[in-house]
Design an enzyme around this catalytic site. Structure first.
Site, short mmCIF file in Angstrom:
data_model
loop_
_atom_site.label_atom_id
_atom_site.label_comp_id
_atom_site.label_asym_id
_atom_site.label_seq_id
_atom_site.Cartn_x
_atom_site.Cartn_y
_atom_site.Cartn_z
N GLN A 35 0.81 -1.21 0.00
CA GLN A 35 0.00 0.00 0.00
C GLN A 35 0.85 1.27 0.00
O GLN A 35 0.45 2.30 -0.54
CB GLN A 35 -0.94 0.00 1.22
CG GLN A 35 -2.03 1.06 1.17
CD GLN A 35 -2.92 0.94 -0.06
OE1 GLN A 35 -3.34 -0.17 -0.40
NE2 GLN A 35 -3.19 2.05 -0.71
N GLY A 36 2.03 1.20 0.59
CA GLY A 36 2.93 2.35 0.57
C GLY A 36 3.30 2.74 -0.85
O GLY A 36 3.26 3.92 -1.22
N HIS A 37 3.67 1.73 -1.65
CA HIS A 37 4.00 2.00 -3.06
C HIS A 37 2.79 2.58 -3.80
O HIS A 37 2.91 3.51 -4.60
CB HIS A 37 4.42 0.70 -3.77
CG HIS A 37 5.70 0.12 -3.28
ND1 HIS A 37 5.76 -1.11 -2.67
CD2 HIS A 37 6.98 0.58 -3.31
CE1 HIS A 37 7.01 -1.39 -2.35
NE2 HIS A 37 7.77 -0.38 -2.71
N LYS A 151 10.18 5.80 4.75
CA LYS A 151 10.70 4.67 5.54
C LYS A 151 12.20 4.52 5.28
O LYS A 151 12.97 4.26 6.19
CB LYS A 151 9.97 3.37 5.19
CG LYS A 151 10.50 2.17 6.02
CD LYS A 151 9.76 0.89 5.69
CE LYS A 151 10.22 0.32 4.39
NZ LYS A 151 11.60 -0.22 4.44
N GLN A 155 17.97 6.86 2.38
CA GLN A 155 17.99 6.76 0.92
C GLN A 155 17.39 8.02 0.29
O GLN A 155 17.91 8.53 -0.72
CB GLN A 155 17.19 5.53 0.46
CG GLN A 155 17.04 5.42 -1.04
CD GLN A 155 16.29 4.16 -1.43
OE1 GLN A 155 16.86 3.10 -1.53
NE2 GLN A 155 14.99 4.29 -1.65
N MET A 186 5.25 -0.82 6.41
CA MET A 186 5.09 -1.65 5.22
C MET A 186 6.40 -1.73 4.47
O MET A 186 7.08 -0.73 4.25
CB MET A 186 3.99 -1.10 4.33
CG MET A 186 2.60 -1.27 4.90
SD MET A 186 1.31 -0.81 3.72
CE MET A 186 -0.14 -1.15 4.71
N SER A 187 6.76 -2.95 4.07
CA SER A 187 8.03 -3.19 3.38
C SER A 187 7.88 -4.43 2.50
O SER A 187 7.14 -5.35 2.86
CB SER A 187 9.15 -3.41 4.40
OG SER A 187 10.31 -3.92 3.78
#
Length: 282
Positions: A35-37, A151, A155, A186-187
């Site tokens: 869902q993050g993406h 997250k 980076q 989320m990962s």
């Protein structure tokens, strides 16, 4: 939905439809979408005429060959998830050859020391690999705006520095962390966790929140000591690092300064699966 495995086909499509003259939003990923993406894609759609997502497991940013081998590759499922947002999103899912053209090797970068902290200490060469592939993807897609989740905050700062130093004409937009209902960030690596491990891993966010509360009255050293002791009470987890750092420089906080923004960073192993998280402390 258009899926491209070769950069030449993606570029030809953009040119033939005159999309290369519009605003292009870009979401670079390594797949195993969550869902993050999808939230990054949604933001891109709302702010750009065209949205491109890349799905590419980049070999040069893995210092652990076993981690690269086990990294989830779920292209068909990823495409189905993308369709729930829009079937007009362009998917670039290249091969290693298409990206690296026979030279699967990182370029060395100087990110003004950002690369030497946290992840950089424990994953030698990681950010050279990140910088190399992100620069290459920017050259291929030529986006107006590129979206990255917070997250991977280190980076995000590295990519901003890359764009600044290499003078790449793209706006870098950081987006909030998406969490499971239980707080776990989320990962893509969460795909490798069992249901029980996912539930147990909520302890990471709980300890981070406790650390944030403590940081209001305690020193950075005292907070770090608290986190180390807290994880010793949970033998299923191996704490790799916990750092409180300046958001701008990523340098470790020794003494708090009211004019600076601080962030806590953490990396933890559960059943040999490495999870990272971060939280703003201000």
């Amino acid at each position: 939905m258009h899926i491209f495995n070769k950069k030449v086909d993606l570029n030809n499509y953009l040119k033939s439809n005159n999309l290369d003259n519009t605003t292009i939003g870009f979401v670079p990923t390594m797949g195993a979408l969550h869902q993050g993406h999808l939230s990054l894609l949604q933001q891109s759609i709302e702010n750009n005429v065209t949205t491109v997502i890349s799905i590419f497991v980049n070999p040069t940013q893995f210092n652990n060959p076993e981690d690269l081998k086990k990294y989830p590759r779920t292209l068909e499922n990823d495409v189905e998830k993308i369709k729930t947002i829009s079937d007009k999103i362009l998917v670039y899912a290249p091969t290693v050859e298409d990206i690296y053209e026979g030279k699967t090797k990182s370029q060395h970068y100087d990110f003004d020391g950002l690369e030497n902290q946290m992840e950089g200490k424990f994953r030698p060469g990681h950010f050279d690999g990140v910088g190399t592939v992100v620069k290459r993807l920017f050259e291929i897609v030529k986006p107006t705006n590129a979206y990255f989740g917070e997250k991977d905050f280190q980076q995000l700062q590295i990519v901003k520095k890359l764009v600044e130093k290499e003078k790449i004409p793209v706006n870098i937009i950081g987006c909030p962390i998406f969490r499971e209902d239980n707080g776990l960030a989320m990962s893509s690596r969460n795909e490798r966790l069992s249901t029980e491990e996912k539930e147990k891993s909520t302890i990471i966010f709980k300890i981070l929140n406790n650390a944030k509360t403590l940081f209001g009255t305690k020193s950075a050293h005292e907070v770090s000591d608290f986190v180390t002791k807290a994880f010793k009470k949970h033998p299923d987890f191996e704490l790799e690092y916990f750092e409180i750092a300046d958001e701008a420089t990523l340098l470790t906080c020794v003494r708090k300064n009211k004019t600076k923004k601080y962030r806590a960073f953490i990396a933890v192993f559960v059943n040999k699966i490495r999870l990272i998280d971060t939280i703003s402390l201000n």
